[in-house]
Structures are given as structure tokens and as C-alpha cells.
Design a protein around this motif. Sequence first.
Motif, short mmCIF file in Angstrom:
data_model
loop_
_atom_site.label_atom_id
_atom_site.label_comp_id
_atom_site.label_asym_id
_atom_site.label_seq_id
_atom_site.Cartn_x
_atom_site.Cartn_y
_atom_site.Cartn_z
N THR A 34 0.90 -1.27 0.09
CA THR A 34 -0.14 0.07 -0.25
C THR A 34 0.99 1.10 -0.01
O THR A 34 0.94 1.90 -1.30
N ARG A 35 1.69 1.21 1.14
CA ARG A 35 2.36 2.68 1.13
C ARG A 35 3.40 3.01 -0.05
O ARG A 35 3.54 4.01 -0.38
N THR A 36 4.13 1.99 -0.25
CA THR A 36 5.19 1.97 -1.29
C THR A 36 4.65 2.46 -2.52
O THR A 36 4.92 3.48 -3.14
N ARG A 37 3.44 1.89 -3.03
CA ARG A 37 2.82 2.18 -4.34
C ARG A 37 2.38 3.52 -4.36
O ARG A 37 2.55 4.35 -5.50
N ILE A 49 9.34 -1.05 -9.97
CA ILE A 49 8.92 -2.61 -9.97
C ILE A 49 9.17 -3.08 -8.39
O ILE A 49 10.26 -2.81 -7.92
N ARG A 50 8.06 -3.79 -7.95
CA ARG A 50 8.26 -4.50 -6.68
C ARG A 50 8.07 -5.83 -7.11
O ARG A 50 7.17 -6.08 -7.82
N HIS A 51 8.81 -6.75 -6.57
CA HIS A 51 8.51 -8.40 -7.14
C HIS A 51 9.10 -9.31 -5.82
O HIS A 51 9.99 -8.82 -5.17
N GLU A 77 16.69 -6.11 -1.61
CA GLU A 77 16.93 -4.77 -1.07
C GLU A 77 15.64 -3.86 -1.30
O GLU A 77 14.63 -4.21 -1.98
N HIS A 78 15.90 -2.41 -0.94
CA HIS A 78 14.43 -1.85 -1.05
C HIS A 78 15.18 -0.42 -0.79
O HIS A 78 14.95 0.34 0.31
N PRO A 79 15.88 0.05 -1.78
CA PRO A 79 16.58 1.24 -1.66
C PRO A 79 16.04 2.60 -1.35
O PRO A 79 16.46 3.34 -0.59
N THR A 80 14.76 2.87 -1.84
CA THR A 80 14.09 3.99 -1.58
C THR A 80 13.71 4.06 0.15
O THR A 80 13.68 5.10 0.57
N GLN A 81 13.31 3.04 0.49
CA GLN A 81 13.01 2.89 1.98
C GLN A 81 14.60 3.54 2.77
O GLN A 81 14.39 4.14 3.71
N ALA A 82 15.37 2.72 2.48
CA ALA A 82 16.71 3.27 3.08
C ALA A 82 17.07 4.63 2.88
O ALA A 82 17.46 5.45 4.03
N SER A 105 14.25 -9.36 5.87
CA SER A 105 14.13 -7.91 5.66
C SER A 105 15.23 -7.22 4.75
O SER A 105 16.23 -7.18 4.68
N ARG A 106 14.42 -6.67 3.25
CA ARG A 106 15.17 -6.08 2.45
C ARG A 106 15.41 -4.64 2.87
O ARG A 106 16.56 -4.12 2.50
N VAL A 107 14.62 -4.13 4.07
CA VAL A 107 14.65 -2.74 4.30
C VAL A 107 16.17 -2.87 5.28
O VAL A 107 17.09 -1.84 5.17
N LEU A 157 11.79 -3.60 13.05
CA LEU A 157 11.27 -4.39 11.88
C LEU A 157 10.10 -5.12 12.01
O LEU A 157 9.79 -5.86 13.10
N ARG A 158 9.27 -5.07 10.79
CA ARG A 158 8.11 -6.15 11.04
C ARG A 158 8.34 -7.50 11.11
O ARG A 158 9.31 -7.96 10.33
N ILE A 159 7.69 -8.26 11.78
CA ILE A 159 8.02 -9.70 11.71
C ILE A 159 7.10 -10.18 10.44
O ILE A 159 5.80 -9.86 10.29
N GLN A 160 7.66 -10.80 9.50
CA GLN A 160 7.09 -10.98 8.26
C GLN A 160 6.41 -12.43 7.95
O GLN A 160 6.87 -13.32 7.51
N SER A 161 5.61 -12.56 8.92
CA SER A 161 4.81 -13.90 8.90
C SER A 161 4.73 -14.50 7.51
O SER A 161 4.77 -15.60 7.35
N HIS A 172 10.27 2.58 12.11
CA HIS A 172 9.73 1.66 11.54
C HIS A 172 9.47 1.72 10.29
O HIS A 172 8.50 2.67 10.15
N PRO A 173 9.59 1.09 9.28
CA PRO A 173 8.90 1.06 7.98
C PRO A 173 7.67 0.97 7.71
O PRO A 173 6.91 1.29 6.65
N GLY A 174 7.09 0.28 8.51
CA GLY A 174 5.50 -0.02 8.29
C GLY A 174 5.29 -1.24 7.23
O GLY A 174 6.46 -1.43 6.59
N PRO A 175 4.24 -1.83 7.32
CA PRO A 175 3.07 -1.84 8.61
C PRO A 175 3.49 -2.64 9.56
O PRO A 175 4.25 -3.21 9.61
N MET A 176 3.26 -1.84 10.83
CA MET A 176 3.53 -2.25 12.07
C MET A 176 2.42 -3.55 12.68
O MET A 176 1.27 -3.57 12.41
C1 NCD Z 1 8.69 -2.92 4.09
C2 NCD Z 1 8.73 -3.87 2.69
O1 NCD Z 1 7.64 -4.07 1.96
O2 NCD Z 1 9.57 -4.47 2.58
N1 NCD Z 1 7.41 -2.11 4.06
C3 NCD Z 1 7.56 -0.78 3.23
O3 NCD Z 1 7.96 -0.87 2.14
N2 NCD Z 1 6.72 0.01 3.44
C4 NCD Z 1 9.02 -3.51 5.15
C5 NCD Z 1 7.88 -4.71 5.55
O4 NCD Z 1 7.01 -4.99 4.61
O5 NCD Z 1 7.94 -4.99 6.68
#
Ligand code: NCD
Length: 318
Positions: free
Chosen positions: A53-56, A103-105, A133-138, A173-175, A229-233, A269-273
Motif C-alpha cells: 500500500t504505502r510504497t505504491r 518494480i516490486r517483485h 533490497e529496498h533502496p528508496t526505503q533506506a 528484511s530487504r529494509v 522491523l516487522r515480523i514477516q509472517s 519502523h518502515p510499516g506496516p506495524m
Molecule cells: C517494507 C517492505 O515491504 O519491505 N515495507 C514498506 O516498504 N513499507 C517492510 C515490511 O514489509 O515489513
Amino acid sequence: MRHLLTTKHLSRDAAIQILDVAEDMADVANREVKKLPALRGKTVVNLFFEDSTRTRISFEAAAKRLSADVINFSAKGSSVSKGESLKDTAQTLAAMGADAVVIRHQSSGAPQVLAESGWIDAPIVNAGDGTHEHPTQALLDAFTMRRRLYNGQSRGRDLDGVGVVIVGDILHSRVARSNLWLLETLGAHVTFVAPATLVPLGAETWPVAISYDLDATLAAEKPDVVMMLRIQSERMNAAFFPNAREYSREWGLDDVRFAALPTDTIVMHPGPMNRGLEISAAAADSAQSTVLEQVTNGVSIRMAALYLLLSGDREALL
Ligand code: NCD
């Protein structure tokens, strides 16, 4: 800069240039008319193979504020779910005249494949690939740190000597990875804290201190920044920790740990929390938290990245 695929090979100067252009973009957001004509006539395609959601939305807002046209292409409900390959999709976008592809993949390396393929001759921006990786987040995280720590005097500066503790699901975590490379380049000291099961194999060769004990790390380092960081279940197909309560007790930023932090430590926190799991509501909603600033700053960073990739002429802008 031809593409933005990773922070690993971004030089200190290139990183600071993006952060400084983002400062200019943030100034635009404070104007009555938030829009710049810089990318008028350009088409930016948001190609999302994974939920977001938020990145797009952030990339969409960024492109629109620069007056680009935006096409949102979500893999669900598209021909990709009918088996169309990345190659066919890329060639279709090229034939439509896409000037840049975000692109997100779910597969690590997909943006690089696209950039090197020759299927499309447009700048590629990695908006998150697998666990890679998630460069724009960093970049937005570094921007947020600079702004908070240097009180509006951040232009031109790196993060020399800043202490950053990154806590939680490092494995998926790519973040964390993109942050590590960028923070290293900018001169910060990074510590990862996680249960041993959530530290990737090979992390001992990275330029980072690794700890399994959050309380000891926070007490010893009194960090400038704690990033949860989010726990990525959704990426977990096995049990990496006993249960949520245990995780929260050992590695969560709960109310007691939060209260013990120095009052000038910022909480990110990058979200979602997952509130109540990796971070308590009190910590997330506190004045020390930058969670919403990170979202706001994300638009400025993505404007800067799209602008530099698509026009590269900073002087003509402001
Ligand atoms: C992150 C992601 O998608 O890598 N969130 C984001 O970009 N807002 C981190 C995450 O999903 O926990």
C-alpha cells in the motif's frame, strides 16, 4: 545514475545528492501549489507483483507531484496471473512508451534482470525485491534520521558516528539490508539485534555488529536510532521463535524498554506495524517515533529519485 536497484553501490556523494534533492522536494510540499512541471509528458509505470500500500501510493504521489503520468500495473488481475512472463510484460510496457518502471517483485534480483535485459530501455527503480533490497526505503530512513538529528541543518551532511540499532526479522528484511549498505556508506555504526533464527547466514561477513540481547545492546550503546522491523509472517514457513508473547518479551520495543531509552533516541519502523508484537502502541505513537514522518519523507525521496533518473538537471528545477 541510470537505475536505482540497490544501495550497495551508491557512493557517498550520490547518496547525499539524492538526500539534498529530496530536501528541495520537501520544500515544494510546503508550498500552496505542491506540483512541479519537471516530468510533464513522461510516463512512470508502477509494476507491482507483490502487495503493497504505502510504497505504491508513495511512488504514485511522487510521480504526480512532478507532473508525470502514472500507470499502475498490479500483477493480480493482469496477464501475469495468466502466466505472462516478466519479459512479455516488460516488452509491452516498452511498446506503450514507459519512461521509467518502478518494480516490486517477490523474487530477489527481478529489478536487476529487468535493468540488464534489454527488453525495455528505461530507468528501473527497485521498490522492494524479495528479501534483497529496498533502496528508496533506506534513503527515506537516512533522510528522516538526518532531519531529526541535525534539526533542519542537514543539507550536505552524512551520518558520521550515528549509532543505529536495527531490531527483529533481519532474515526476511530487504529494509535491513538496504539500510545497512547505505548507513555504512554514510558513516553510521549499525548493530543488528535478533533471535539467532532470524539472522541470515553470512551476516557475520557484513559490516555490522550482531547481538541477540536487546536489553544489553540498548544499555551499552544508548543508540541515536532504534529501528524496529516487522515480523514477516507471510515469508515464514517454519517456527522462528516460540510464540508472539515470547518474541515481544525478548525482542519487542515494549513500554518498559521504550521508557528506558534516552529521551532523544528516535524510534523508527518502515510499516506496516504489528502493534503489540515488535513495537508497543505507546512507542509507535510517541514524540520519539518517526513512523509518520517516514511516510511523508518517502514521497520526497521518491520525487528526488524519479527526478534524477528522468531529467538529471537539478538547476533547471528550482
Ligand atoms: C517494507 C517492505 O515491504 O519491505 N515495507 C514498506 O516498504 N513499507 C517492510 C515490511 O514489509 O515489513
